[in-house]
Design a protein around this motif. Structure first.
Motif, PDB file in Angstrom:
ATOM      1  N   ALA A  54       0.812  -1.221   0.000  1.00 47.59           N
ATOM      2  CA  ALA A  54       0.000   0.000   0.000  1.00 47.59           C
ATOM      3  C   ALA A  54       0.842   1.268   0.000  1.00 47.59           C
ATOM      4  O   ALA A  54       0.290   2.367  -0.135  1.00 47.59           O
ATOM      5  CB  ALA A  54      -0.928   0.008   1.206  1.00 47.59           C
ATOM      6  N   HIS A  78      -9.363  -1.345   0.765  1.00 49.15           N
ATOM      7  CA  HIS A  78      -9.655  -2.774   0.822  1.00 49.15           C
ATOM      8  C   HIS A  78      -8.645  -3.483   1.719  1.00 49.15           C
ATOM      9  O   HIS A  78      -8.893  -4.593   2.210  1.00 49.15           O
ATOM     10  CB  HIS A  78      -9.613  -3.393  -0.575  1.00 49.15           C
ATOM     11  CG  HIS A  78     -10.794  -3.025  -1.426  1.00 49.15           C
ATOM     12  ND1 HIS A  78     -12.091  -3.265  -1.040  1.00 49.15           N
ATOM     13  CD2 HIS A  78     -10.863  -2.431  -2.645  1.00 49.15           C
ATOM     14  CE1 HIS A  78     -12.922  -2.845  -1.990  1.00 49.15           C
ATOM     15  NE2 HIS A  78     -12.205  -2.330  -2.966  1.00 49.15           N
ATOM     16  N   HIS A  79      -7.486  -2.867   1.938  1.00 47.06           N
ATOM     17  CA  HIS A  79      -6.397  -3.485   2.692  1.00 47.06           C
ATOM     18  C   HIS A  79      -5.973  -2.674   3.903  1.00 47.06           C
ATOM     19  O   HIS A  79      -5.163  -3.144   4.700  1.00 47.06           O
ATOM     20  CB  HIS A  79      -5.178  -3.684   1.777  1.00 47.06           C
ATOM     21  CG  HIS A  79      -5.499  -4.323   0.460  1.00 47.06           C
ATOM     22  ND1 HIS A  79      -5.775  -5.674   0.341  1.00 47.06           N
ATOM     23  CD2 HIS A  79      -5.615  -3.804  -0.792  1.00 47.06           C
ATOM     24  CE1 HIS A  79      -6.031  -5.962  -0.934  1.00 47.06           C
ATOM     25  NE2 HIS A  79      -5.941  -4.848  -1.634  1.00 47.06           N
TER      26      HIS A  79
END
Length: 320
Positions: A71, A183-184
């Motif tokens: 990320a 999402h993470h």
């Protein structure tokens, strides 16, 4: 199903509240940049925003402080687009142009975001949702122009207006990247780390361009900064990322069209500004567009239910 709708409805409320907070914010920014440079304001703002969010994350314990390695680059891109480009361009533009022009140009964000979401995130919008975007955009135009075509035709895009366009492009990219990142990673972590990368990028830019300066603020300037940092920054950005995570980037973007509505209302109530009856049509268009976008599937579902009921009733009459 009902629980899901109730949960989504709460996030719609968060997005609307965020738009209201941001609708008032340009006034405070325009006043603040009289005392501090846009670059310095951006750096200070996001250092304090990120520090505040990290403290909240530390207090909660449930949210990890460090993002996954995968990320890091998307967070860096969010920082560059949504913090450095968006804030510096917007804050600088307010020195050369008006809050009205800034609000009008900001109204292009939902259409740009929806288009980019379709192209890059493969989001699908129903025709009625596209209609909602068009109606809300037209409502913004009517609201800002007070229903006068001549005012729209006389708009001149100066240096500040061009910076506003860059700011909106940066914000649209921030939302789309953030939708994937969250999402993470939590909304808190996403906001904090994007702020860190954005502040660092802006700091480097300020050192290179010599636009990073220390300036003692007046008590009023401190109050403006407090609103910009903790209301328009911490609260609004966390609310926004939560909303984007739940409803998607393109649907969330349309709530930005509420900003001019709030700005006009604040001007009338607080500053005793004039209000023209033509602006009511703009306000109605904005709210109607938001309703169509957020309630599109429910509207179509109710229409299909009515059609099936009419069909069954017609068959029963024929059989009788």
């Amino acid at each position: 199903m009902n629980r899901r709708r109730q949960a989504v409805g709460k996030f719609y409320g968060l997005l609307a509240l965020t738009a209201a907070i941001w609708g008032i914010q340009p006034l405070f920014i325009k006043l603040a940049v009289r005392e501090i440079t846009p670059v310095s304001l951006t750096v200070v703002r996001f250092v304090l925003i990120s520090a505040t969010i990290f403290l909240i994350m530390r207090w909660r314990h449930r949210t990890p402080l460090l993002p996954p390695l995968s990320a890091l680059f998307p967070l860096f891109c969010m920082g560059v687009c949504g913090v450095a480009v968006n804030n510096v361009a917007q804050f600088t533009g307010l020195q050369y142009s008006t809050v009205g022009n800034a609000t009008l140009i900001a109204s292009t964000t939902p259409a740009v975001t929806a288009l980019l979401a379709v192209l890059f995130l493969r989001e699908r919008l129903l025709p009625i949702q596209w209609l909602g975007i068009v109606i809300s955009l037209l409502g913004v135009l009517v609201l800002i122009s007070k229903g006068s075509l001549a005012i729209l035709l006389r708009i001149s895009f100066n240096y500040g207006d061009l910076l506003f366009f860059f700011a909106q492009l940066g914000w649209a990219a921030y939302m789309l990247i953030g939708f994937r990142v969250m999402h993470h990673l939590s909304a808190l972590g996403t906001t904090a780390w994007a702020g860190v990368f954005g502040a660092l990028t802006t700091l480097v830019y300020g050192l290179i361009t010599d636009e990073l300066h220390y300036a003692p603020l007046s008590p009023a300037g401190i109050a403006y900064m407090a609103y910009i940092i903790w209301m328009g920054g911490v609260c609004a950005m966390v609310f926004w990322n939560l909303g984007v995570k739940m409803v998607g980037a393109s649907l969330a973007a349309v709530f930005l069209n509420i900003m001019p509505l709030v700005g006009v209302a604040a001007g009338v109530i607080v500053l005793d500004e004039d209000f023209y009856w033509q602006e009511c049509f703009g306000a109605g268009g904005i709210l109607s567009g938001v309703y169509l976008l957020t309630q599109a599937r429910q509207i179509l579902h109710r229409r299909n239910v009515r059609r099936r009921a009419h069909y069954r009733a017609a068959r029963q009459r024929m059989q009788a």
